[in-house]
Design an enzyme around this catalytic site. Structure first.
Site, PDB file in Angstrom:
ATOM      1  N   LEU A  81      35.412  45.475  38.196  1.00 24.24           N
ATOM      2  CA  LEU A  81      36.779  45.043  37.898  1.00 24.24           C
ATOM      3  C   LEU A  81      36.751  44.084  36.713  1.00 24.24           C
ATOM      4  CD1 LEU A  81      36.352  45.296  41.164  1.00 24.24           C
ATOM      5  CD2 LEU A  81      38.597  44.246  41.272  1.00 24.24           C
ATOM      6  N   GLY A 137      37.590  38.684  37.650  1.00 25.31           N
ATOM      7  CA  GLY A 137      36.492  39.552  37.231  1.00 25.31           C
ATOM      8  C   GLY A 137      35.428  39.656  38.305  1.00 25.31           C
ATOM      9  N   SER A 138      35.073  40.859  38.723  1.00 23.67           N
ATOM     10  CA  SER A 138      34.188  40.979  39.871  1.00 23.67           C
ATOM     11  C   SER A 138      33.710  42.419  40.050  1.00 23.67           C
ATOM     12  CB  SER A 138      34.919  40.505  41.128  1.00 23.67           C
ATOM     13  OG  SER A 138      36.182  41.154  41.223  1.00 23.67           O
ATOM     14  N   ARG A 139      33.168  42.684  41.241  1.00 27.76           N
ATOM     15  CA  ARG A 139      32.630  44.003  41.560  1.00 27.76           C
ATOM     16  C   ARG A 139      32.772  44.241  43.062  1.00 27.76           C
ATOM     17  NH1 ARG A 139      26.731  46.010  39.524  1.00 27.76           N
ATOM     18  NH2 ARG A 139      26.216  47.522  41.133  1.00 27.76           N
TER      19      ARG A 139
END
Length: 231
Positions: free
Chosen positions: A99, A187-189
């Site tokens: 993301l 912001g990430s995963r």
């Protein structure tokens, strides 16, 4: 009153304090300098955009696994699930979704079923697009059993900018596909672990929409056989 409630519904509650703070600072800046005020209001608008919480049309079937997040399918590979969940040394298929800061960051339940275990693991903050982020970064792991008896795992992973993971689940929760369950800030995963030989319906590089994109189908039905609900 309904319109008022709907306004708050489309913004995730994690964003309220940020939006209010940005707006207050913007008004203060505008009282001293018009240009600084404009910059502040642009930042406030971006904050509202980041914490947006849109409804999605969720495909309804006990055989389906849907994307828990918006983003790009960064990687598909065989890998061990998070060791803290006690699943042993049997590899699973890992679908990793990255993301960026412009994606919707609200996370959704990938399948109908029951939450078996949760584990929060503090860690580092490597770039979430890197493979090592799945192992070393701060994460919240969730193990669930689907209504079809399949055990799957989904993991919220903090990134280089993301510094807060929110997960509203508890062990024993009965959950439905597409329900909102948390958010990762900035912001990430999100990784999804599925049993080997699962029929995947996505590929690397594909754009996924949380709550709508079908990642896998345990029953391999035709799309026309699915029902959809707005959630």
């Amino acid at each position: 009153m309904r319109q008022y409630n709907d306004l708050f519904k489309i913004i995730h509650r994690e964003g309220y304090i940020f939006i209010a703070s940005f707006a207050l600072v913007s008004f203060l800046l505008a009282s001293f300098n018009e240009k600084l005020g404009c910059i502040g209001f642009i930042a406030t608008a971006w904050c509202i955009y980041f914490f947006r919480n849109p409804d999605r049309f969720v495909p309804i079937s006990d055989d389906l696994v849907i994307s828990p997040a918006d983003g790009i399918i960064q990687e598909i590979k065989e890998a061990l699930p998070p060791q803290e969940l006690g699943l042993g040394d049997v590899e699973m298929i890992r679908v990793s979704i990255f993301l960026n800061i412009f994606n919707v960051h609200v996370n959704r339940i990938p399948a109908n079923g029951k939450i078996l275990a949760l584990h929060y693991n503090p860690g580092k903050f490597f770039n979430a697009s890197l493979d090592k982020a799945s192992i070393y970064n701060e994460r919240q792991s969730v193990l669930m059993e689907t209504d079809k008896g399949q055990k799957i795992v989904f993991v919220q992973i903090a990134g280089l900018i993301a510094r807060r993971i929110v997960c509203d689940l508890e062990e024993g929760n009965e959950v439905k596909t597409g329900e909102r369950y948390g958010i990762i800030r900035f912001g990430s995963r999100v990784d999804v672990y599925l049993p080997l030989k699962t029929a995947l319906l996505v590929s690397k590089g594909q754009t996924a929409i949380g709550g709508e994109t079908i990642i896998a189908d345990f029953g391999r039905k035709k799309i026309a056989e699915f029902k959809f609900e707005r959630r």
